[in-house]
Design a protein around this motif. Structure first.
Motif: not given
Length: 190
Positions: A46-59
């Motif tokens: 999934p594309e994650v918004f806002p584009d913050i690296t720290e929340i990508k992996e848990p998302t």
């Protein structure tokens, strides 16, 4: 005086079911494309918004937990592609090629958009809108659905990961419902 407890309990159950479906929405459906029986579903990151690296992996972890749970219930073959793809500018040729190489019937391009619920500096919870675009194996855009966890559940407490799981399952449920409805329409017309 006669008490109507069964009536009230049916009313309350219907109210909660309708509230759970309130968060999902069908944003687009291409009526000209017919999808036959789906056996293999391919999911992109999934594309994650806002584009913050720290929340990508848990998302990603929460998203793939929800998708694998939903796919097991439906007896679908489930494929995960770790290739990033833009939600707003989908490369249809790439989708077609990846579907062809993996024998997938459909591909889903998701987006998870976080937003905060609260007053001023007081934040109660992180909610999400999970949007999904469905493409067939030819790379043709079929439909777009979304699920807003705040509107759908009206919950103020809970973790962001739990919101992603609820939103993902809600968006998939909407896709399944629309595909079932369209299959019934096609079967009646045949």
């Amino acid at each position: 005086m006669k008490k109507n407890y069964p009536f009230y309990s049916v009313f309350i159950i219907c109210f909660f079911i309708s509230c759970a479906n309130y968060g999902d929405s069908l944003l687009y459906y291409n009526k000209n494309i017919k999808i036959s029986k789906v056996k293999t579903v391919l999911y992109f990151n999934p594309e994650v918004f806002p584009d913050i690296t720290e929340i990508k992996e848990p998302t990603y972890t929460a998203f793939y937990t929800a998708t694998s749970d939903k796919m097991k219930l439906g007896n679908f073959k489930y494929l995960q592609v770790d290739t990033p793809i833009s939600f707003d500018e989908v490369d249809e040729k790439m989708v077609k090629e990846i579907c062809k190489n993996n024998n997938a019937d459909v591909a889903i391009i998701p987006k998870v958009k976080y937003f905060k619920v609260g007053f001023g500096k007081y934040v109660f919870s992180n909610q999400v809108v999970v949007s999904m675009k469905l493409y067939n194996s030819k790379g043709e855009f079929v439909m777009e659905t979304a699920y807003d966890t705040y509107k759908g559940n009206g919950r103020l407490l809970g973790s962001a990961e739990n919101s992603v799981i609820i939103g993902t399952k809600g968006a998939i449920r909407k896709i399944e419902k629309e595909l079932r409805n369209r299959q019934m329409i096609y079967n009646k017309a045949s």
